[in-house]
Design an enzyme around this catalytic site. Structure first.
Site, PDB file in Angstrom:
ATOM      1  N   GLU A  67       0.823  -1.207   0.000  1.00 54.11           N
ATOM      2  CA  GLU A  67       0.000   0.000   0.000  1.00 54.11           C
ATOM      3  C   GLU A  67       0.860   1.261   0.000  1.00 54.11           C
ATOM      4  OE1 GLU A  67      -2.947  -0.183   3.134  1.00 54.11           O
ATOM      5  OE2 GLU A  67      -3.106  -2.360   2.867  1.00 54.11           O
ATOM      6  N   CYS A  88       3.150  -5.337  15.787  1.00 54.15           N
ATOM      7  CA  CYS A  88       2.412  -4.395  16.631  1.00 54.15           C
ATOM      8  C   CYS A  88       0.969  -4.871  16.751  1.00 54.15           C
ATOM      9  CB  CYS A  88       2.461  -2.991  16.029  1.00 54.15           C
ATOM     10  SG  CYS A  88       4.126  -2.330  15.846  1.00 54.15           S
ATOM     11  N   GLY A 129       5.488  -2.454   6.634  1.00 58.53           N
ATOM     12  CA  GLY A 129       6.844  -2.891   6.895  1.00 58.53           C
ATOM     13  C   GLY A 129       7.593  -2.017   7.872  1.00 58.53           C
ATOM     14  N   SER A 159      10.719   6.148   9.140  1.00 59.16           N
ATOM     15  CA  SER A 159       9.925   5.804  10.324  1.00 59.16           C
ATOM     16  C   SER A 159      10.334   4.433  10.846  1.00 59.16           C
ATOM     17  CB  SER A 159       8.433   5.805   9.972  1.00 59.16           C
ATOM     18  OG  SER A 159       7.655   5.383  11.079  1.00 59.16           O
ATOM     19  N   SER A 182       8.387   5.505  16.437  1.00 60.61           N
ATOM     20  CA  SER A 182       7.107   5.025  16.966  1.00 60.61           C
ATOM     21  C   SER A 182       7.285   4.718  18.442  1.00 60.61           C
ATOM     22  CB  SER A 182       6.655   3.770  16.204  1.00 60.61           C
ATOM     23  OG  SER A 182       6.393   4.085  14.859  1.00 60.61           O
ATOM     24  N   LEU A 183       6.759   5.598  19.291  1.00 61.43           N
ATOM     25  CA  LEU A 183       6.930   5.470  20.731  1.00 61.43           C
ATOM     26  C   LEU A 183       5.735   4.759  21.362  1.00 61.43           C
ATOM     27  CD1 LEU A 183       8.851   6.192  23.056  1.00 61.43           C
ATOM     28  CD2 LEU A 183       7.690   8.396  23.238  1.00 61.43           C
ATOM     29  N   ASN A 258      -6.798   3.905  14.008  1.00 59.41           N
ATOM     30  CA  ASN A 258      -7.660   3.617  12.863  1.00 59.41           C
ATOM     31  C   ASN A 258      -8.227   2.212  13.048  1.00 59.41           C
ATOM     32  OD1 ASN A 258      -8.953   3.976  10.446  1.00 59.41           O
ATOM     33  ND2 ASN A 258      -7.178   3.546   9.167  1.00 59.41           N
ATOM     34  N   CYS A 301      -2.866   0.966   7.425  1.00 58.57           N
ATOM     35  CA  CYS A 301      -1.862   0.049   6.913  1.00 58.57           C
ATOM     36  C   CYS A 301      -2.351  -1.396   6.954  1.00 58.57           C
ATOM     37  CB  CYS A 301      -0.574   0.171   7.734  1.00 58.57           C
ATOM     38  SG  CYS A 301       0.447   1.554   7.214  1.00 58.57           S
TER      39      CYS A 301
END
Length: 314
Positions: A67, A88, A129, A159, A182-183, A258, A301
């Site tokens: 994507e 995640c 990814g 990122s 990404s925290l 999301n 994603c």
């Protein structure tokens, strides 16, 4: 030729034609070379959002799909892997694990597709990814975009969930991108549960590594925080963010979750998210409350790809 491809421009220019400076053998080979490059990726489907974004399901030459997102204000978000190994718990991409790496050419091809539709002045490596797990190819793509692609280095945004190899390699790169980390939480145990296969780096160390890179490059670190109701939207997390980031060369991006089917997570109300942003501002943390592009087309994603696979398997 690579410059013409990545900038979606003809080889001819106002001053001279390609036939005036390219050898005949090269001119004869060019159509085949461009066909080969254009076959790297094609748009399988396009889904326009009300915010001016557009989600692209991109089919690669081997039939796999990833994507990309055309962002408002001349940006594009690209994928670096088919699937993801980080797992995640709030992300659909990682549910199937990692299927394969994208080549640097396949990563750049997503930018070329975007540029065939609208101007692109910013590229964020935040799609499917984990870029740190495909580091050589991602850095090669970044160098091509920054050198031949005409994109400002600070407008190339790498990122990552955090990987020590990133902090070792990026400062040595010819093109040094901006960095988004990404925290998602300041609690180390909670982070292990939310990002089960990410490198086990404590949030305080991650911020220290990020701050060193920010000071070296002159670009603030963008911290990503997916807001999950009842999990990382409480007052204790606000205190933790303020302790970690007050006075740092950083921007905190609060991104309401999301929703995806079957994972049990919810986003907090917009009012709660806005209150969090105001509170952090008052505590000395530059904070932006973000809309995730294309939420109205369920384009988080992995969602477009999952939906297409479901249809194909029906």
């Amino acid at each position: 030729m690579l410059r013409a491809w990545v900038q979606v421009r003809p080889l001819d220019n106002k001053r001279r034609r390609a036939e005036d400076f390219l050898p005949l053998s090269v001119r004869h080979a060019l159509p085949g070379l461009f066909d080969e490059l254009n076959a790297l990726a094609r748009v399988h489907s396009e889904h326009a959002g009300e915010d001016g974004s557009a989600r692209l399901l991109v089919e690669l030459a081997d039939g796999q799909t990833v994507e990309s997102v055309l962002l408002p204000r001349d940006g594009v978000c690209v994928s670096t892997q088919v699937g993801c190994a980080v797992g995640c718990v709030f992300c659909m991409t990682g549910r199937a694990g990692l299927l394969r790496q994208l080549s640097s050419a396949e990563i750049v091809a997503q930018v070329v597709l975007a540029r065939s539709r609208r101007p692109v002045k910013k590229v964020v490596f935040m799609g499917m990814g984990e870029p740190a797990h495909n580091l050589d190819n991602v850095l090669e793509a970044i160098e091509l975009l920054g050198v031949e692609g005409g994109i400002g280095h600070k407008n190339l945004v790498f990122s990552t969930v955090g990987d020590r190899r990133v902090f070792e390699r990026l400062p040595l790169s010819r093109v040094k991108p901006a960095l988004a980390l990404s925290l998602h939480t300041t609690d180390q145990e909670l982070r292990r549960r939310l990002l089960p296969k990410a490198p086990d780096i404590a949030p305080v160390e991650l911020v220290e590594l990020g701050e060193a890179y920010a000071r070296r490059t002159g670009y603030p670190i963008q911290y990503q925080w997916t807001l999950l109701e009842g999990i990382n939207d409480g007052d204790a997390e606000l205190d933790g963010i303020a302790r970690l980031l007050a006075g740092k060369y950083a921007v905190m991006n609060l991104i309401p979750y999301n929703p995806t089917d079957g994972d049990g997570f919810r986003r907090p109300s917009w009012e709660r998210a806005a209150k969090m942003a105001r509170h952090l501002h008052m505590r000395g943390v530059l904070t932006k409350l973000r809309h995730s592009a294309g939420q109205d087309v369920e384009g988080g994603c992995g969602q477009l790809r999952a939906r297409a696979l479901d249809i194909a398997g029906a």
